[in-house]
Design a protein around this motif. Sequence first.
Motif, PDB file in Angstrom:
ATOM      1  N   HIS A 128       0.842  -1.211   0.000  1.00 41.78           N
ATOM      2  CA  HIS A 128       0.000   0.000   0.000  1.00 41.78           C
ATOM      3  C   HIS A 128       0.872   1.253   0.000  1.00 41.78           C
ATOM      4  CE1 HIS A 128      -3.538  -2.357   2.003  1.00 41.78           C
ATOM      5  NE2 HIS A 128      -3.307  -2.738   0.767  1.00 41.78           N
TER       6      HIS A 128
ATOM      7  N   LYS B 297       1.263   6.937  -6.792  1.00 47.97           N
ATOM      8  CA  LYS B 297       0.125   7.800  -7.148  1.00 47.97           C
ATOM      9  C   LYS B 297       0.378   9.248  -6.754  1.00 47.97           C
ATOM     10  CE  LYS B 297      -3.665   4.433  -6.979  1.00 47.97           C
ATOM     11  NZ  LYS B 297      -4.857   4.022  -6.233  1.00 47.97           N
ATOM     12  N   ARG B 298       0.827   9.446  -5.514  1.00 47.44           N
ATOM     13  CA  ARG B 298       1.005  10.821  -5.027  1.00 47.44           C
ATOM     14  C   ARG B 298       2.185  11.513  -5.707  1.00 47.44           C
ATOM     15  NH1 ARG B 298      -1.618  12.438   0.453  1.00 47.44           N
ATOM     16  NH2 ARG B 298      -3.369  11.022   0.429  1.00 47.44           N
TER      17      ARG B 298
ATOM     18  N   THR C 105       0.707   4.084  -2.884  1.00 44.45           N
ATOM     19  CA  THR C 105       0.416   5.480  -2.513  1.00 44.45           C
ATOM     20  C   THR C 105       1.533   6.405  -2.963  1.00 44.45           C
ATOM     21  OG1 THR C 105      -0.803   4.699  -0.583  1.00 44.45           O
ATOM     22  CG2 THR C 105      -0.154   7.005  -0.576  1.00 44.45           C
TER      23      THR C 105
END
Length: 200
Positions: free
Chosen positions: A16, A23-24, A20
């Motif tokens: 995860h 994506k960020r 994350t």
Amino acid sequence: MARGKVQLKRIENPVHRQVTFCKRRAGLLKKAKELSVLCDAEVGVVIFSSHGKLYELTTKGTMQGLIERYMKSTRGAQPDAPIETPPLDANEEITMLKQEIEILQKGLRYMFGGGAGTMPLEELVVLEKHLEIWIRNIRSTKVNIMCQEIQLLRNKEEMMKVANKYLQDKIEEYTAVPDFAPITTNFSYPLTIQNEIFQC
């Protein structure tokens, strides 16, 4: 539907966390490009992943040129700040530490009512700075200890859940009553034993 508030803390699950990060990171670089195009700004972004991989973006020119420009502008903005501070002599450092200790001891006496009179404003400012640093360190240590205790309790909870599930399965296994099918015979009357012993 409104998005829920994301709790800002380290993501424990590595999968995860990586998702994350990707994506960020993409969102941050996109926003930097948009800012550059919309406002004609020179933007530079440097990102190091947890594995040490470098990601960078410069909207105009090169990263080296942008860093040099940054260094020039920060030197110009802070003329009082020396670029290189010469190392202190051992005697000077000892003297400075003695003064600092004396101010702290005086502050402690003043706080606990043992000091005579009042402290000058400069000494109070120095004492206030030291107290703020101490408070930050104490709070940081307290938060770290609390996080560790919470993690330990979560681990203990998981272990207890697993043990509870295991015990429940064992209880169900031992208390299960086997279903015996009723015995059927072809006789239309109950079985009787004819023996003289049983006759009255």
